[in-house]
Design a protein around this motif. Structure first.
Motif, PDB file in Angstrom:
ATOM      1  N   ALA A  89      21.453  16.726  76.036  1.00 46.62           N
ATOM      2  CA  ALA A  89      21.237  15.287  76.175  1.00 46.62           C
ATOM      3  C   ALA A  89      20.328  14.792  75.060  1.00 46.62           C
ATOM      4  N   ASP A  90      20.182  13.477  74.995  1.00 49.56           N
ATOM      5  CA  ASP A  90      19.282  12.916  73.991  1.00 49.56           C
ATOM      6  C   ASP A  90      17.889  12.748  74.580  1.00 49.56           C
ATOM      7  N   ASP A  91      17.009  12.149  73.822  1.00 48.99           N
ATOM      8  CA  ASP A  91      15.593  12.079  74.184  1.00 48.99           C
ATOM      9  C   ASP A  91      15.309  11.195  75.397  1.00 48.99           C
ATOM     10  N   ALA A  92      16.265  10.394  75.849  1.00 49.08           N
ATOM     11  CA  ALA A  92      16.037   9.511  76.999  1.00 49.08           C
ATOM     12  C   ALA A  92      15.931  10.291  78.307  1.00 49.08           C
ATOM     13  N   PHE A  93      16.386  11.523  78.313  1.00 50.00           N
ATOM     14  CA  PHE A  93      16.426  12.319  79.540  1.00 50.00           C
ATOM     15  C   PHE A  93      15.209  13.223  79.643  1.00 50.00           C
ATOM     16  N   ALA A  94      14.828  13.523  80.875  1.00 50.98           N
ATOM     17  CA  ALA A  94      13.680  14.409  81.111  1.00 50.98           C
ATOM     18  C   ALA A  94      14.098  15.860  80.918  1.00 50.98           C
ATOM     19  N   TYR A 103      13.413  17.798  70.205  1.00 53.27           N
ATOM     20  CA  TYR A 103      11.970  17.569  70.218  1.00 53.27           C
ATOM     21  C   TYR A 103      11.732  16.083  69.967  1.00 53.27           C
ATOM     22  N   SER A 104      10.765  15.521  70.671  1.00 54.00           N
ATOM     23  CA  SER A 104      10.536  14.084  70.543  1.00 54.00           C
ATOM     24  C   SER A 104       9.421  13.738  69.552  1.00 54.00           C
ATOM     25  N   HIS A 105       8.571  14.676  69.233  1.00 54.93           N
ATOM     26  CA  HIS A 105       7.461  14.340  68.341  1.00 54.93           C
ATOM     27  C   HIS A 105       7.924  14.298  66.880  1.00 54.93           C
ATOM     28  N   GLU A 112      11.860  23.509  64.463  1.00 55.98           N
ATOM     29  CA  GLU A 112      12.111  22.446  65.438  1.00 55.98           C
ATOM     30  C   GLU A 112      13.067  21.398  64.880  1.00 55.98           C
ATOM     31  N   GLN A 113      12.961  21.108  63.589  1.00 52.92           N
ATOM     32  CA  GLN A 113      13.876  20.148  62.963  1.00 52.92           C
ATOM     33  C   GLN A 113      15.315  20.648  63.013  1.00 52.92           C
ATOM     34  N   ILE A 114      15.516  21.921  62.735  1.00 49.61           N
ATOM     35  CA  ILE A 114      16.866  22.506  62.781  1.00 49.61           C
ATOM     36  C   ILE A 114      17.403  22.449  64.204  1.00 49.61           C
ATOM     37  N   TYR A 115      16.565  22.839  65.168  1.00 52.21           N
ATOM     38  CA  TYR A 115      16.971  22.790  66.578  1.00 52.21           C
ATOM     39  C   TYR A 115      17.357  21.366  66.974  1.00 52.21           C
ATOM     40  N   SER A 116      16.496  20.407  66.664  1.00 54.13           N
ATOM     41  CA  SER A 116      16.753  19.008  67.029  1.00 54.13           C
ATOM     42  C   SER A 116      18.021  18.488  66.360  1.00 54.13           C
ATOM     43  N   TYR A 117      18.221  18.841  65.103  1.00 49.80           N
ATOM     44  CA  TYR A 117      19.407  18.406  64.366  1.00 49.80           C
ATOM     45  C   TYR A 117      20.679  18.968  64.998  1.00 49.80           C
TER      46      TYR A 117
END
Length: 196
Positions: A89-94, A103-105, A112-117
Motif C-alpha cells: 500500500a501507499d503511505d496513507a495506510f497504517a 518509508y515516510s520520512h 530505504e530509498q530502494i525499498y520505497s522505490y
C-alpha cells in the motif's frame, strides 16, 4: 488502495460524501493481484481518505480477525524459508504485520530509498487497475448522477466486468506499464481491449 469516484451529493447527505479535493464522491477500496484483477472491492464510503476508509472496510476487519483466507506462506524462488503474503500500500495506510508501505520520512538512507522505490512501483499495479477500469467505463471520469446506492451497484458490476474482460481478453505485456531490459519503467497510455 482507494480510488475516488465523483458522485452527486445524496439528499440529506450533508458533508458525508464531500472529500478533501472539494467535490462529492464515493470511494472504491480495492485489492488487486499482479495481473490487475480485483480480488476484493469495497464501495461506497464517503469523505474519508484511503487510510480512514481502510480502517472501516470489511477486508481490514477480516484480516485483523484472521478470517480473510489469505494464502499460506510460500517459499520465494531459490529460498527454503516460507514467507507470508503481504498487502502493498501507499503511505496513507497504517503499517501492519501483513501490510507493507514505503518509508515516510524524507531522510531515507540508500537502502530505504530502494525499498520505497520498489514498493511504490508495486503499488502502480492497483493504480493501473483503476486506470483500466476508468478507461473501459468512461462514466467513472465524470460525476455519476444516480443515487448513491445505485452508484455502488454500478461500480461493483463494473469491477466484475473488469475481471471478466481480463479473463477473456488478456492484456498484452505492452498494454500497461512495464519494465524494459534495463529495469526502467515504461509508462504506457492505456490501450484497452473492449468487450463487445
Amino acid at each position: 488502495m482507494g480510488s475516488t469516484l465523483r458522485s452527486r451529493n445524496p439528499k440529506g447527505g450533508g458533508s458525508l460524501y464531500f472529500n478533501y479535493k472539494k467535490f462529492h464522491s464515493i470511494i472504491l477500496m480495492a485489492l488487486s493481484d499482479a495481473k490487475y484483477k480485483f480480488l476484493f472491492v469495497d464501495v461506497g464510503a464517503g469523505g474519508a481518505g484511503d487510510g480512514g476508509t481502510w480502517q472501516k472496510c470489511n477486508l481490514a476487519r477480516a484480516i485483523a480477525s484472521n478470517r480473510a483466507g489469505l494464502p499460506q506462506d510460500r517459499n520465494l524462488p531459490n529460498d527454503d524459508e516460507p514467507i507470508p503474503f503481504h498487502i502493498v500500500a501507499d503511505d496513507a495506510f497504517a503499517l501492519n504485520m501483513w501490510l507493507m508501505k514505503p518509508y515516510s520520512h524524507q531522510s531515507q538512507d540508500p537502502t530505504e530509498q530502494i525499498y520505497s522505490y520498489r514498493l511504490s512501483r508495486a503499488c502502480r499495479v492497483v493504480e493501473n487497475a483503476f486506470g483500466l477500469l476508468q478507461m473501459r467505463w468512461r462514466f467513472f471520469g465524470t460525476t455519476m448522477q444516480q443515487d448513491i446506492q445505485v452508484c455502488k451497484k454500478i461500480t461493483l458490476c463494473a469491477c466484475v466486468m473488469h475481471n471478466l474482460a481480463l479473463q477473456y481478453c488478456p492484456l498484452a505485456g505492452t498494454d500497461v506499464d512495464y519494465e524494459d531490459q534495463h529495469h526502467n519503467v515504461v509508462a504506457v497510455i492505456f490501450r484497452v481491449v473492449f468487450l463487445s
